[in-house]
Write a protein that holds these residues in place. Structure first.
Motif, mmCIF file in Angstrom:
data_model
loop_
_atom_site.group_PDB
_atom_site.id
_atom_site.type_symbol
_atom_site.label_atom_id
_atom_site.label_comp_id
_atom_site.label_asym_id
_atom_site.label_seq_id
_atom_site.Cartn_x
_atom_site.Cartn_y
_atom_site.Cartn_z
ATOM 1 N N CYS A 61 59.451 46.188 81.672
ATOM 2 C CA CYS A 61 60.160 47.351 81.126
ATOM 3 C C CYS A 61 59.583 48.624 81.747
ATOM 4 C CB CYS A 61 60.008 47.418 79.597
ATOM 5 S SG CYS A 61 58.308 47.617 79.060
ATOM 6 N N ALA A 86 63.535 45.011 74.939
ATOM 7 C CA ALA A 86 63.357 46.451 75.165
ATOM 8 C C ALA A 86 63.383 46.763 76.660
ATOM 9 C CB ALA A 86 62.046 46.917 74.560
ATOM 10 N N LYS A 142 51.991 42.977 72.648
ATOM 11 C CA LYS A 142 52.992 43.934 73.160
ATOM 12 C C LYS A 142 54.056 43.272 74.039
ATOM 13 C CE LYS A 142 51.929 48.294 72.086
ATOM 14 N NZ LYS A 142 50.848 47.889 71.251
ATOM 15 N N ARG A 143 53.598 42.412 74.966
ATOM 16 C CA ARG A 143 54.556 41.776 75.876
ATOM 17 C C ARG A 143 55.576 40.954 75.097
ATOM 18 N NH1 ARG A 143 54.819 40.671 81.364
ATOM 19 N NH2 ARG A 143 52.930 41.897 81.636
ATOM 20 N N LEU A 194 59.267 51.023 77.052
ATOM 21 C CA LEU A 194 58.173 51.111 76.075
ATOM 22 C C LEU A 194 57.678 52.555 76.087
ATOM 23 C CD1 LEU A 194 55.850 50.072 74.218
ATOM 24 C CD2 LEU A 194 54.605 49.479 76.300
ATOM 25 N N VAL A 197 58.025 43.312 73.336
ATOM 26 C CA VAL A 197 58.958 43.932 74.295
ATOM 27 C C VAL A 197 60.047 42.926 74.671
ATOM 28 C CG1 VAL A 197 59.159 44.740 76.685
ATOM 29 C CG2 VAL A 197 57.344 45.641 75.219
#
Ligand code: C2G
Length: 131
Positions: free
Chosen positions: A108, A88, A79-80, A91, A83
């Motif tokens: 984020c 982004a 995920k990191r 999230l 992102v």
């Protein structure tokens, strides 16, 4: 400055709960990027293969008016990287994931949106199987 929103999901047997979470996610920024779970990730998460393949699920999500970009989500642990890679600012996840991605709040905003009640891919599959 333009604000990029990122969200993730399997989006198998696409339904109105999926549509609404994507519409609400898109409304939080200017650009919506969606990570669609790989078939292999779905097997690990849910213990069964999706009804629609990752190519089909990607094609459906990419065609939506509110979606600007799609990619295959290979792992929950990345995920990191996703992102940061997609730059982004926000999230967004459904609140079935509430609290699970709070550690990303250093890079984020992390927002959990309420799920649409009484609809799910599993319920649709069971409904059709019962017909
Ligand atoms: N959703 C919703 N309302 C429903 C059903 C789903 O708002 N009635 C939302 C979920 O909360 C999620 C998105 O729709 O934000 C996609 O749901 P799934 O396909 O079930 O996604 P999931 O398998 O939970 O994958 O990295 C995280 C995962 O890939 C999320």
């Amino acid at each position: 400055m333009s604000r990029t929103v990122i969200t993730f999901g399997t989006f198998d047997v696409f339904h109105v709960g999926h549509l609404r979470v994507l519409e609400r996610a898109a409304a939080l920024g200017d650009r919506l990027v969606v990570g669609v779970s790989a078939d292999a990730l779905n097997m690990r998460k849910k213990g069964r293969a999706p009804v629609f393949s990752e190519r089909e699920r990607l094609e459906i999500v990419a065609a939506l008016r509110v979606v600007d970009e799609v990619f295959v989500e290979e792992s929950l642990e990345l995920k990191r990287d996703y992102v940061l890679g997609h730059r982004a600012d926000v999230l967004v996840m459904g609140d079935d994931w509430a609290g699970r991605f709070d550690e990303l709040s250093d890079v984020c905003d992390v927002v959990y949106l309420p799920r649409t009640p009484a609809i799910s891919t599993t319920a649709i599959i069971e409904h059709i199987a019962d017909l």
